[in-house]
Design an enzyme around this catalytic site. Sequence first.
Site, PDB file in Angstrom:
ATOM      1  N   GLU A 180      10.751 -43.728  22.659  1.00  0.00           N
ATOM      2  CA  GLU A 180       9.629 -44.000  21.772  1.00  0.00           C
ATOM      3  C   GLU A 180       9.465 -45.496  21.549  1.00  0.00           C
ATOM      4  O   GLU A 180      10.396 -46.277  21.723  1.00  0.00           O
ATOM      5  CB  GLU A 180       9.790 -43.269  20.432  1.00  0.00           C
ATOM      6  CG  GLU A 180      11.050 -43.579  19.684  1.00  0.00           C
ATOM      7  CD  GLU A 180      11.282 -42.660  18.490  1.00  0.00           C
ATOM      8  OE1 GLU A 180      10.363 -41.952  18.064  1.00  0.00           O
ATOM      9  OE2 GLU A 180      12.418 -42.665  17.981  1.00  0.00           O
ATOM     10  N   GLU A 226     -12.084 -42.603  18.186  1.00  0.00           N
ATOM     11  CA  GLU A 226     -13.419 -43.051  17.792  1.00  0.00           C
ATOM     12  C   GLU A 226     -13.276 -44.409  17.123  1.00  0.00           C
ATOM     13  O   GLU A 226     -12.381 -44.623  16.307  1.00  0.00           O
ATOM     14  CB  GLU A 226     -14.030 -42.057  16.799  1.00  0.00           C
ATOM     15  CG  GLU A 226     -15.382 -42.480  16.260  1.00  0.00           C
ATOM     16  CD  GLU A 226     -15.919 -41.543  15.196  1.00  0.00           C
ATOM     17  OE1 GLU A 226     -17.054 -41.770  14.744  1.00  0.00           O
ATOM     18  OE2 GLU A 226     -15.212 -40.589  14.800  1.00  0.00           O
ATOM     19  N   HIS A 258       2.559 -42.314   9.358  1.00  0.00           N
ATOM     20  CA  HIS A 258       2.406 -42.805  10.729  1.00  0.00           C
ATOM     21  C   HIS A 258       1.648 -41.782  11.566  1.00  0.00           C
ATOM     22  O   HIS A 258       1.488 -40.639  11.154  1.00  0.00           O
ATOM     23  CB  HIS A 258       3.765 -43.111  11.364  1.00  0.00           C
ATOM     24  CG  HIS A 258       4.654 -41.914  11.522  1.00  0.00           C
ATOM     25  ND1 HIS A 258       5.387 -41.392  10.476  1.00  0.00           N
ATOM     26  CD2 HIS A 258       4.922 -41.136  12.593  1.00  0.00           C
ATOM     27  CE1 HIS A 258       6.081 -40.344  10.904  1.00  0.00           C
ATOM     28  NE2 HIS A 258       5.804 -40.156  12.183  1.00  0.00           N
ATOM     29  N   HIS A 293      -9.791 -35.854  16.891  1.00  0.00           N
ATOM     30  CA  HIS A 293      -9.697 -37.284  17.149  1.00  0.00           C
ATOM     31  C   HIS A 293      -9.249 -38.078  15.936  1.00  0.00           C
ATOM     32  O   HIS A 293      -9.266 -37.589  14.819  1.00  0.00           O
ATOM     33  CB  HIS A 293     -11.025 -37.833  17.668  1.00  0.00           C
ATOM     34  CG  HIS A 293     -12.154 -37.775  16.685  1.00  0.00           C
ATOM     35  ND1 HIS A 293     -12.891 -36.630  16.483  1.00  0.00           N
ATOM     36  CD2 HIS A 293     -12.680 -38.714  15.852  1.00  0.00           C
ATOM     37  CE1 HIS A 293     -13.823 -36.870  15.577  1.00  0.00           C
ATOM     38  NE2 HIS A 293     -13.712 -38.135  15.169  1.00  0.00           N
TER      39      HIS A 293
END
Length: 135
Positions: A46, A120, A9, A71
Amino acid sequence: MNKKVSISHLTFIVKDIEKSATLFKVLFDAKEVYDSIDKNFSHSREKFLLIDDLWIALMEGEELPSQTYNHIAFKIEKDEMANYLRQIESLGLSLLSDRSRIAEEAQSIYFYDYDNHLFELHTGTLEERLKGYLK
């Protein structure tokens, strides 16, 4: 020994968990599968979201102090770029100018979320990029 490793994750610390969850839902059609609002098991509230099988965890906390080039890149189709740009702009996110690149690198959209995480959206593959870099 043959080890099989994959990503379990991705966790992002975010100041406004609702706003950040909306970003993932709008841009990536993420499905919210958990919210600890009533019962907290971790450091802070969360939410868990799924983008297909990719588990995204959002945790409340302080935003990053500054923007960096670290990124996460998501693969998108080239013909979807205009649609993603519209969605990014509608969410009020900060777009970065694309850098110069060779044709084999394909195309990218770079943007910061509300907490200075850089994302991105990329249309190419590793194989295509290596073909250009290694010629």
